[in-house]
Motif scaffolding. Structure first.
Motif, PDB file in Angstrom:
ATOM      1  N   PHE A 197      10.191  -4.693   1.963  1.00 17.10           N
ATOM      2  CA  PHE A 197       9.120  -3.706   2.085  1.00 17.10           C
ATOM      3  C   PHE A 197       8.911  -2.973   0.767  1.00 17.10           C
ATOM      4  CE2 PHE A 197       7.400   0.501   2.844  1.00 17.10           C
ATOM      5  CZ  PHE A 197       6.246   0.176   3.541  1.00 17.10           C
ATOM      6  N   ARG A 202       4.995  -2.916  -0.003  1.00 13.18           N
ATOM      7  CA  ARG A 202       4.498  -1.536  -0.115  1.00 13.18           C
ATOM      8  C   ARG A 202       3.314  -1.421  -1.074  1.00 13.18           C
ATOM      9  NH1 ARG A 202       2.322   2.283  -1.367  1.00 13.18           N
ATOM     10  NH2 ARG A 202       3.015   4.456  -1.585  1.00 13.18           N
ATOM     11  N   TYR A 321      13.040   3.785   0.334  1.00 15.91           N
ATOM     12  CA  TYR A 321      12.626   4.669  -0.754  1.00 15.91           C
ATOM     13  C   TYR A 321      13.809   5.226  -1.523  1.00 15.91           C
ATOM     14  CZ  TYR A 321       7.922   4.191   0.973  1.00 15.91           C
ATOM     15  OH  TYR A 321       6.709   3.665   1.337  1.00 15.91           O
ATOM     16  N   ARG A 326      13.062   1.807  -4.811  1.00 21.09           N
ATOM     17  CA  ARG A 326      11.643   2.080  -4.595  1.00 21.09           C
ATOM     18  C   ARG A 326      10.803   1.857  -5.849  1.00 21.09           C
ATOM     19  NH1 ARG A 326      12.497   8.647  -4.402  1.00 21.09           N
ATOM     20  NH2 ARG A 326      12.235   9.011  -6.642  1.00 21.09           N
ATOM     21  N   GLY A 331       5.599   7.360   0.978  1.00 24.11           N
ATOM     22  CA  GLY A 331       4.978   6.307   1.767  1.00 24.11           C
ATOM     23  C   GLY A 331       3.487   6.215   1.505  1.00 24.11           C
ATOM     24  N   SER A 332       2.878   5.112   1.948  1.00 30.75           N
ATOM     25  CA  SER A 332       1.456   4.913   1.692  1.00 30.75           C
ATOM     26  C   SER A 332       0.593   5.921   2.434  1.00 30.75           C
ATOM     27  CB  SER A 332       1.051   3.485   2.076  1.00 30.75           C
ATOM     28  OG  SER A 332       1.487   3.159   3.381  1.00 30.75           O
TER      29      SER A 332
END
Length: 369
Positions: A197, A202, A321, A326, A331-332
């Motif tokens: 991710f 991401r 993260y 990260r 986060g988005s």
């Protein structure tokens, strides 16, 4: 336009079937274009997909949603590799605005487009083609029908006196629709690595700028558990950071859910009404209102399930993260790991408020097993 229900199962199935831009092949090829960071191919794909406004005028609402879904996949792919996508195909701007207007949503794709309205099987739109991406999409897809029912139940709960016998039953029914979120997060833990991710997926969910407006990409934050929070406790037991996050998330939700957010903002939450009903004499309140204790116990069960989900989500976020892993600090959807921790703590504090104090409640807690 107002009153469009884009969340029901019949309309969802119809949207998945739609391919108004004849984009099935192009969307499948995105996996290869992304693997090679082929910006010229992605730009050509985007420009070849943009319909005319006359064509959009002939689309059904379902076709408008599907068109936004497919344009969004290419927009997100281009941004992942560096450039702002809109300047590469400026003709897309009026189309995005018109698709947003026709569907009463923001003029770009959201988590709904990426998951719920995404075809399954051979037509599934994916950025990478990795099975982990498919699991992540399914983990969100599987909860939306339950959340849709949960939000309507939360609406009923907000209009029901906490002492009425049906209050506990409604709360338990609501809990039953929140529980799949725990199964969903367990699916992610089992099948999606934090490394995949953080490092691979991401970056496809970055914000883009459309006509001067910065628009967030598809994000788990757009899954509206926060809206259940708003009804149950967050309307008056939240913090400024969470309220700001909610306000930023609302525009990306479905029209009906934005309406519910407005209804539940600035009014006493369910938890507050329960605390008020107990007052300073919990024993007396329970004698006068026999439905009060079942209501408190049902609310405690609901918040316990929410806390299980939040705890697991926080664990995933901390890994994805981590500073050593990260590529992005938040986060988005704009939420940091620290905010997720704050939300978990706020939920826990609200759950504590559902425990009646004094009298029979304290004696029951002290009673030996």
């Amino acid at each position: 336009m107002l009153g469009i229900d884009l969340g029901n199962s019949i309309r969802t199935a119809a949207i998945r079937d739609q391919d108004p831009l004849a984009a099935d092949t192009t969307c499948f090829n995105l996996r290869q274009y992304n693997e090679h960071a082929d910006i010229p191919a992605l730009t050509a794909a985007l420009r070849g997909m943009v319909p005319t406004l006359d064509a959009v005028a002939g689309y059904s609402v379902e076709a408008c949603v599907a068109a936004m879904r497919d344009l969004g996949m290419v927009l997100g792919s281009i941004k992942r590799h560096g450039p702002e996508p809109v300047p590469l195909a400026p003709e897309v701007v009026p189309v995005l605005h018109e698709l947003g207007r026709r569907t009463d949503m923001v003029p770009r794709d959201t988590v709904h487009h990426y998951t719920t309205w995404n075809p399954v099987g051979g037509r599934q739109r994916m950025y990478t083609g990795d099975i982990q991406e498919a699991y992540l999409q399914e983990s969100v897809r599987m909860v939306f029908p339950h959340l849709r029912e949960a939000l309507e139940l939360a609406g009923l709960l907000s209009d029901t006196d906490v002492a009425e016998p049906k209050f506990a039953d409604l709360t338990d029914e609501l809990t039953g629709h929140v529980e799949p979120m725990v199964a969903s997060i367990d699916m992610v833990v089992a099948n999606v690595s934090p490394e995949f991710f953080a490092r691979d997926l991401r970056s496809y969910f970055e914000e883009i700028t459309v006509d001067g407006r910065v628009l967030l990409g598809p994000a788990a934050a757009q899954v509206p558990l926060w809206l259940i929070d708003q009804a149950v406790w967050a309307s008056d037991h939240s913090g400024p950071e969470y309220q700001e996050f909610l306000r930023d998330s609302v525009p990306y939700s479905l029209p009906r859910w934005r309406e519910l957010y407005d209804c539940w903002t600035g009014v006493p939450s369910v938890v507050t009404r329960l605390v008020a009903a107990y007052g300073d004499d919990p024993d007396g309140a329970e004698r006068r209102m026999p439905g009060l204790r079942p209501a408190a116990e049902a609310l405690a069960r609901l918040l316990r399930v929410v806390l299980v989900f939040r705890g697991r989500h926080l664990g995933i976020a901390r890994k994805a993260y981590d500073a050593d892993l990260r590529l992005y600090p938040v986060g988005s959807g704009g939420a940091s790991v620290d905010l997720l921790r704050q939300i978990t703590d706020l939920t826990r504090a609200s759950a504590q408020l559902t425990r009646p104090r004094g009298g029979s409640a304290e004696r029951a807690e002290r009673r030996p097993a």
